[in-house]
Structures are given as C-alpha cells and as structure tokens.
Design a protein around this motif. Structure first.
Motif, short mmCIF file in Angstrom:
data_model
loop_
_atom_site.label_atom_id
_atom_site.label_comp_id
_atom_site.label_asym_id
_atom_site.label_seq_id
_atom_site.Cartn_x
_atom_site.Cartn_y
_atom_site.Cartn_z
N GLU A 67 53.01 50.84 110.28
CA GLU A 67 53.32 49.62 109.51
C GLU A 67 54.82 49.48 109.28
O GLU A 67 55.38 48.38 109.39
CB GLU A 67 52.56 49.64 108.17
CG GLU A 67 52.76 48.34 107.41
CD GLU A 67 51.94 48.25 106.14
OE1 GLU A 67 50.83 48.83 106.07
OE2 GLU A 67 52.42 47.57 105.20
N GLY A 68 55.48 50.60 109.00
CA GLY A 68 56.94 50.55 108.81
C GLY A 68 57.64 50.09 110.08
O GLY A 68 58.56 49.26 110.03
N LEU A 69 57.19 50.61 111.22
CA LEU A 69 57.77 50.19 112.51
C LEU A 69 57.55 48.70 112.74
O LEU A 69 58.46 47.98 113.15
CB LEU A 69 57.13 51.00 113.65
CG LEU A 69 57.58 52.45 113.80
CD1 LEU A 69 56.52 53.30 114.51
CD2 LEU A 69 58.89 52.52 114.58
N ILE A 70 56.34 48.24 112.45
CA ILE A 70 56.02 46.82 112.67
C ILE A 70 56.87 45.94 111.74
O ILE A 70 57.44 44.93 112.15
CB ILE A 70 54.50 46.57 112.44
CG1 ILE A 70 53.68 47.29 113.53
CG2 ILE A 70 54.19 45.07 112.43
CD1 ILE A 70 52.17 47.34 113.26
N ARG A 71 56.97 46.35 110.47
CA ARG A 71 57.75 45.55 109.50
C ARG A 71 59.22 45.45 109.91
O ARG A 71 59.84 44.40 109.80
CB ARG A 71 57.63 46.15 108.09
CG ARG A 71 56.29 45.92 107.47
CD ARG A 71 56.27 46.20 105.96
NE ARG A 71 54.93 46.00 105.46
CZ ARG A 71 54.40 44.81 105.17
NH1 ARG A 71 55.13 43.72 105.29
NH2 ARG A 71 53.16 44.71 104.75
N GLU A 72 59.77 46.57 110.37
CA GLU A 72 61.19 46.53 110.75
C GLU A 72 61.38 45.74 112.03
O GLU A 72 62.42 45.09 112.22
CB GLU A 72 61.73 47.95 110.90
CG GLU A 72 63.24 48.06 110.99
CD GLU A 72 63.99 47.48 109.79
OE1 GLU A 72 63.43 47.42 108.67
OE2 GLU A 72 65.16 47.08 109.98
N LEU A 96 63.06 54.63 111.94
CA LEU A 96 62.88 54.94 113.36
C LEU A 96 63.10 53.69 114.22
O LEU A 96 63.73 53.75 115.27
CB LEU A 96 61.45 55.45 113.60
CG LEU A 96 61.18 56.91 113.30
CD1 LEU A 96 59.71 57.22 113.53
CD2 LEU A 96 62.04 57.81 114.18
N PHE A 97 62.57 52.56 113.75
CA PHE A 97 62.73 51.35 114.55
C PHE A 97 64.21 51.01 114.74
O PHE A 97 64.65 50.67 115.84
CB PHE A 97 61.98 50.16 113.92
CG PHE A 97 61.92 48.99 114.86
CD1 PHE A 97 60.90 48.88 115.80
CD2 PHE A 97 62.91 48.00 114.85
CE1 PHE A 97 60.85 47.83 116.70
CE2 PHE A 97 62.87 46.95 115.74
CZ PHE A 97 61.84 46.86 116.67
N ARG A 98 64.99 51.15 113.67
CA ARG A 98 66.43 50.86 113.78
C ARG A 98 67.09 51.82 114.77
O ARG A 98 67.98 51.45 115.54
CB ARG A 98 67.11 50.93 112.41
CG ARG A 98 66.71 49.78 111.50
CD ARG A 98 67.58 49.71 110.25
NE ARG A 98 67.34 50.82 109.32
CZ ARG A 98 66.46 50.80 108.32
NH1 ARG A 98 65.73 49.72 108.12
NH2 ARG A 98 66.32 51.83 107.54
N GLN A 99 66.63 53.07 114.76
CA GLN A 99 67.15 54.05 115.72
C GLN A 99 66.80 53.65 117.15
O GLN A 99 67.61 53.79 118.06
CB GLN A 99 66.57 55.44 115.43
CG GLN A 99 67.00 56.04 114.11
CD GLN A 99 68.47 56.39 114.12
OE1 GLN A 99 68.94 57.08 115.01
NE2 GLN A 99 69.21 55.89 113.15
N GLU A 120 69.00 50.93 118.44
CA GLU A 120 70.35 51.44 118.73
C GLU A 120 70.37 52.32 119.99
O GLU A 120 71.24 52.21 120.84
CB GLU A 120 70.79 52.26 117.52
CG GLU A 120 72.29 52.38 117.37
CD GLU A 120 72.62 53.20 116.14
OE1 GLU A 120 73.13 54.32 116.32
OE2 GLU A 120 72.33 52.73 115.02
N LYS A 121 69.38 53.20 120.09
CA LYS A 121 69.40 54.21 121.16
C LYS A 121 68.75 53.77 122.46
O LYS A 121 69.04 54.34 123.51
CB LYS A 121 68.73 55.50 120.66
CG LYS A 121 69.41 56.07 119.42
CD LYS A 121 69.48 57.58 119.48
CE LYS A 121 70.54 58.16 118.58
NZ LYS A 121 70.19 58.22 117.18
N PHE A 122 67.82 52.82 122.39
CA PHE A 122 67.12 52.38 123.60
C PHE A 122 67.20 50.86 123.74
O PHE A 122 66.16 50.18 123.79
CB PHE A 122 65.66 52.84 123.58
CG PHE A 122 65.48 54.31 123.34
CD1 PHE A 122 65.57 55.22 124.40
CD2 PHE A 122 65.22 54.80 122.07
CE1 PHE A 122 65.41 56.58 124.18
CE2 PHE A 122 65.06 56.17 121.84
CZ PHE A 122 65.16 57.06 122.89
#
Ligand code: HEM
Length: 167
Positions: A132-137, A62-65, A68-70
């Motif tokens: 956590e996944g968002l923070i890590r990315e 999601l973070f990578r998206q 890219e998108k925002f």
C-alpha cells in the motif's frame, strides 16, 4: 560524562533485534524478509508507531528509491495505472532476472471501467501494508488524485484487493 552515552535510535534498534545476518546489509546480499518484520516490530515498540504505519512509510521510501535508482522503469510512463499495470508483468520480471532468489509477490490487475483500476496482491510474506505504501507513493509521484479501497479477499488467505478510483 564518559561511558554513559545514549545509543542513537538506529544502534538501539539493531542492538535490541536478534538478526541472523547480524544487521549488516549490502545491496548485493539477500536477506530473509522476516528480518525486516522483526526490525519493524521492534521499532514499533520503541516508537509507539503501529507496525502497519511503519511498513507503509517504508513502502513510500522504497518507491522514492526506485524512482531515483531505476529511472529506466519510469521512462515514457505517464500515469500510476500505467506503471502499476507493469509491476507484475515487467518490473518484477526484470528484478527476477537480476536477483534469482528475490522473494516477489504476484499482482493481478484489472480495469473494470475507465478511472477504476484493481490490483490484487498475493504473497506468502503477507506484506500488504508495504504494498500500500508503494502504491500510495506511486500515485503521489504521478501527481494524481486517486482514492484507494483495500479489502482482504475472502476465502483466499494472503490475498488483498486494492481498488483504485481516479477522482
Ligand atoms: C508500486 C509499485 C510496486 C509495488 C506495489 C511492489 C510491491 C512489492 C512488495 C509488496 C514486495 C515485498 C515482497 C512480498 O510482498 O512478497 C516487493 C518485492 C520486491 N520489489 Fe516490488 N513493488 C513495486 C515496484 C517495484 C520496483 C519499481 C522495483 C525495482 C525497480 C521493485 C523491486 C522489488 C524487489 C527487488 C523486491 C524483492 C526483495 C527480495 O526479496 O529480494 N518493486 N515488491
């Protein structure tokens, strides 16, 4: 052989999950977060990968998206502490303006010392693994070396504290 095709994993997952939306998602629709949890739980059964790992991976994706998108949310931001400090006070505030019925968590942030950032997650949806996944990315995106310590806040159900230490 005709009629004996093995369904692809995506179809298998959607067929084995009971979803009020029917599993048809669009970017303008709003869906119950429970559907995501149900999908991830069935994917975990299919793959043997723990639910927590799948939610973290999804958070990273999601973070990578988002990047890219925002891209405008990232303009002029040079560090993860800077960006993470804006998620609650700016990014999610803007999200709420666009999607009135978005289900957003709250984050309180502190900077107890240089190189130390604290972010406390609160949500009725209880998705700290996604956070956590968002923070890590986010950390990876800014190319930083930061250790994360995560703990449940005692006496406050659903609150999870992330201590980030620049190394
Ligand atoms: C590292 C930064 C971020 C973190 C840690 C974070 C965390 C989260 C979490 C954990 C949720 C799930 C809901 C819940 O737990 O209650 C959420 C929801 C959401 N976030 Fe963020 N977020 C971040 C950045 C962003 C960015 C950059 C955007 C958009 C550009 C965004 C847009 C959204 C939206 C649209 C939802 C709500 C989905 C819905 O209910 O409709 N977030 N966020």
């Amino acid at each position: 052989m005709m009629g004996f095709e093995t369904p692809r994993p995506r179809e298998r997952l959607l067929e084995s999950t009971v979803l009020p939306s029917g599993g048809v998602y669009t970017s303008v629709g709003t869906y119950d977060a429970a559907e995501m949890v149900e999908l991830v739980s069935n994917l975990s059964t299919m793959t043997g990968v723990p639910v927590a790992d799948l939610l973290q991976d999804f958070g990273r994706h999601l973070f990578r998206q988002f990047v890219e998108k925002f891209p405008h949310f990232f303009a002029g931001i040079t560090s993860s502490f800077e960006f993470l400090g804006l998620v609650d006070s700016y990014v999610h505030v803007e999200v709420r303006k666009l999607y009135a019925d978005a289900e957003l968590p709250s984050f309180t942030c502190e900077r107890p010392a240089p190189g130390h950032f604290v972010m406390t997650y609160r949500s009725t949806r209880n998705l700290p693994d996604l956070a956590e996944g968002l923070i890590r990315e986010c950390i990876r995106h800014f190319g930083e070396q930061i250790d994360i310590r995560r703990e449940v806040v005692v006496g406050e159900s659903g609150a999870v504290r992330f201590d980030l230490f620049a190394t």
